[in-house]
Design a protein around this motif. Structure first.
Motif, PDB file in Angstrom:
ATOM      1  N   ALA A   1       1.108  -1.115  -0.272  1.00 21.97           N
ATOM      2  CA  ALA A   1      -0.077   0.009   0.410  1.00 21.97           C
ATOM      3  C   ALA A   1       0.695   1.166  -0.342  1.00 21.97           C
ATOM      4  O   ALA A   1       1.930   0.826   0.688  1.00 21.97           O
ATOM      5  CB  ALA A   1      -1.285   0.120   0.817  1.00 21.97           C
TER       6      ALA A   1
ATOM      7  N   VAL B   1      -4.460   6.963  -2.330  1.00 23.30           N
ATOM      8  CA  VAL B   1      -4.037   5.467  -1.544  1.00 23.30           C
ATOM      9  C   VAL B   1      -3.952   5.144  -2.915  1.00 23.30           C
ATOM     10  O   VAL B   1      -5.516   3.779  -3.635  1.00 23.30           O
ATOM     11  CB  VAL B   1      -5.217   4.740  -0.777  1.00 23.30           C
ATOM     12  CG1 VAL B   1      -4.373   3.669   0.122  1.00 23.30           C
ATOM     13  CG2 VAL B   1      -5.510   6.049   0.325  1.00 23.30           C
TER      14      VAL B   1
ATOM     15  N   ASN C   1      -3.628   0.563  -3.488  1.00 23.90           N
ATOM     16  CA  ASN C   1      -3.534  -1.012  -3.044  1.00 23.90           C
ATOM     17  C   ASN C   1      -3.254  -2.082  -3.636  1.00 23.90           C
ATOM     18  O   ASN C   1      -4.015  -2.048  -4.572  1.00 23.90           O
ATOM     19  CB  ASN C   1      -4.992  -1.636  -2.038  1.00 23.90           C
ATOM     20  CG  ASN C   1      -5.204  -0.722  -0.624  1.00 23.90           C
ATOM     21  OD1 ASN C   1      -3.773  -0.032  -0.277  1.00 23.90           O
ATOM     22  ND2 ASN C   1      -5.893  -1.394   0.208  1.00 23.90           N
TER      23      ASN C   1
ATOM     24  N   LEU D   1       0.159  -4.971   3.864  1.00 28.62           N
ATOM     25  CA  LEU D   1      -1.302  -4.937   3.960  1.00 28.62           C
ATOM     26  C   LEU D   1      -2.270  -6.358   4.729  1.00 28.62           C
ATOM     27  O   LEU D   1      -0.574  -7.323   5.041  1.00 28.62           O
ATOM     28  CB  LEU D   1      -1.832  -4.941   2.441  1.00 28.62           C
ATOM     29  CG  LEU D   1      -1.880  -3.641   2.099  1.00 28.62           C
ATOM     30  CD1 LEU D   1      -2.354  -4.065   0.307  1.00 28.62           C
ATOM     31  CD2 LEU D   1      -2.953  -2.756   2.668  1.00 28.62           C
TER      32      LEU D   1
ATOM     33  N   GLY E   1      -5.976  -7.258   3.390  1.00 26.38           N
ATOM     34  CA  GLY E   1      -6.800  -6.035   2.312  1.00 26.38           C
ATOM     35  C   GLY E   1      -6.603  -5.182   2.546  1.00 26.38           C
ATOM     36  O   GLY E   1      -6.668  -3.784   2.561  1.00 26.38           O
ATOM     37  N   LEU E   2      -6.096  -4.914   3.967  1.00 23.75           N
ATOM     38  CA  LEU E   2      -6.439  -3.434   5.109  1.00 23.75           C
ATOM     39  C   LEU E   2      -5.119  -3.396   5.219  1.00 23.75           C
ATOM     40  O   LEU E   2      -4.303  -4.560   5.606  1.00 23.75           O
ATOM     41  CB  LEU E   2      -7.097  -3.748   6.023  1.00 23.75           C
ATOM     42  CG  LEU E   2      -8.641  -3.876   6.175  1.00 23.75           C
ATOM     43  CD1 LEU E   2      -9.296  -4.739   7.089  1.00 23.75           C
ATOM     44  CD2 LEU E   2      -9.754  -3.118   5.238  1.00 23.75           C
ATOM     45  N   SER E   3      -4.641  -1.873   5.370  1.00 20.13           N
ATOM     46  CA  SER E   3      -3.717  -1.304   6.570  1.00 20.13           C
ATOM     47  C   SER E   3      -3.386  -2.234   7.942  1.00 20.13           C
ATOM     48  O   SER E   3      -4.070  -2.082   8.474  1.00 20.13           O
ATOM     49  CB  SER E   3      -3.227   0.295   5.953  1.00 20.13           C
ATOM     50  OG  SER E   3      -2.324   0.503   6.501  1.00 20.13           O
TER      51      SER E   3
END
Lengths: 110, 116
Positions: free
Chosen positions: B31, B48, B50, B96, B99-101
Motif C-alpha cells: 500500500a 491511496v 493497494n 497489508l 487487504g487492510l493496512s
C-alpha cells in the motif's frame, strides 16, 4: 471543525519537565496512532492503540486510549531536547484511510 | 538505505510547468499513499494505492495525477498548479493484511514544492 483535534497547538517546556498532549476524535475511534515529525521531514511512527483503556510506553513516552471519550493522550516524562518536534495523532477511517490531527509543536528548553 | 525515498526533496515550478514527484519504497509493502502537508493544517490524504490499484482519491484536483506502476513505486504528476498548491508532499507505505493496512505507515522525507 477537524475530525481530530489536538491540544495544545504548541508547547514549550523546560528540560526535565513532564508534559501531556491530547487528541480528541469527533468520530468513533477504531485505531489511534501517534507519530512524531521533525520540521520539514517525514513522520516517524511512535505507537498504535486499538483497545479502550489500552496504554503503551516507549522509553519515556506513554500513550493511553479512552475509547468512550474518543480521546487519547500522549505523556512525556522528564522531557529532553531530543523530544522536540511535532506530534501528530492519526485515526483509521474506513480501511486504509488514515487521517491526522493538525499536530502539536513541542519545544524543549535546555 | 532508507525505507521510503522521495525525490526531489525540493522543487520550484511555475504555474505552466509539468513536473513529477517520485516515491520508492524498499520495505516490501503493498500500500502506498500521497499526503499533502500545508502550514498550520492537518495532513491531507490525497491518494491511496493497494496492490497498484487506486482505492482512494480524496477529491483531489485533476492537476494532480498519481501513477503507481508497481507496488514499490509511486509518482505524482503535476501540471498547471496554483500557488496554493505549495506544500510538503509526503509519500508513505504500509503492509497489508487481509487487504487492510496494518496501520503503521512509513513515511518518506517529503518533497517541498513551491509554485510561483
Amino acid at each position: 471543525s477537524q475530525e481530530l483535534e489536538q491540544s495544545p497547538q504548541s508547547l514549550i517546556v523546560q528540560e526535565g519537565k513532564n508534559l501531556t498532549i491530547n487528541c480528541t476524535s469527533s468520530k468513533t475511534l477504531y485505531g489511534l496512532y501517534w507519530y512524531k515529525q521533525k520540521y520539514g521531514e517525514g513522520l516517524i511512527f511512535l505507537m498504535m492503540l486499538q483497545k479502550g483503556g489500552e496504554e503503551k510506553s516507549h522509553e519515556k513516552i506513554t500513550a493511553k486510549l479512552d475509547e468512550k471519550k474518543q480521546q487519547s493522550s500522549l505523556h512525556i516524562t522528564a522531557s529532553q531536547p531530543s523530544h522536540a518536534g511535532i506530534y501528530l495523532c492519526g485515526a483509521d477511517r474506513k480501511g486504509n484511510k488514515l487521517v491526522f490531527g493538525a499536530g502539536t509543536i513541542l519545544r524543549v528548553k535546555s | 538505505e532508507t525505507g521510503v525515498t522521495q525525490t526531489p526533496r525540493h522543487l520550484v515550478m511555475g504555474m505552466t510547468n509539468k513536473k513529477s514527484l517520485k516515491c520508492e519504497q524498499h520495505l516490501g509493502h503493498n500500500a502506498m499513499y500521497w499526503y499533502k502537508q500545508s502550514a498550520k493544517k492537518p495532513l491531507e490524504l490525497m491518494f491511496v494505492y493497494n496492490f497498484k490499484e487506486q482505492t482512494e482519491n480524496n477529491s483531489v484536483p485533476s492537476r494532480f495525477s498519481p501513477e503507481c506502476p508497481n507496488s514499490s513505486h509511486l509518482f505524482l504528476h503535476l501540471h498547471t498548479l496554483q500557488p496554493e498548491d505549495s506544500a510538503l508532499y509526503l509519500c508513505a507505505s504500509s503492509a497489508l493484511a487481509g487487504g487492510l493496512s496494518t496501520g503503521e505507515l512509513f513515511f518518506g522525507e517529503g518533497s517541498r514544492l513551491t509554485v510561483l
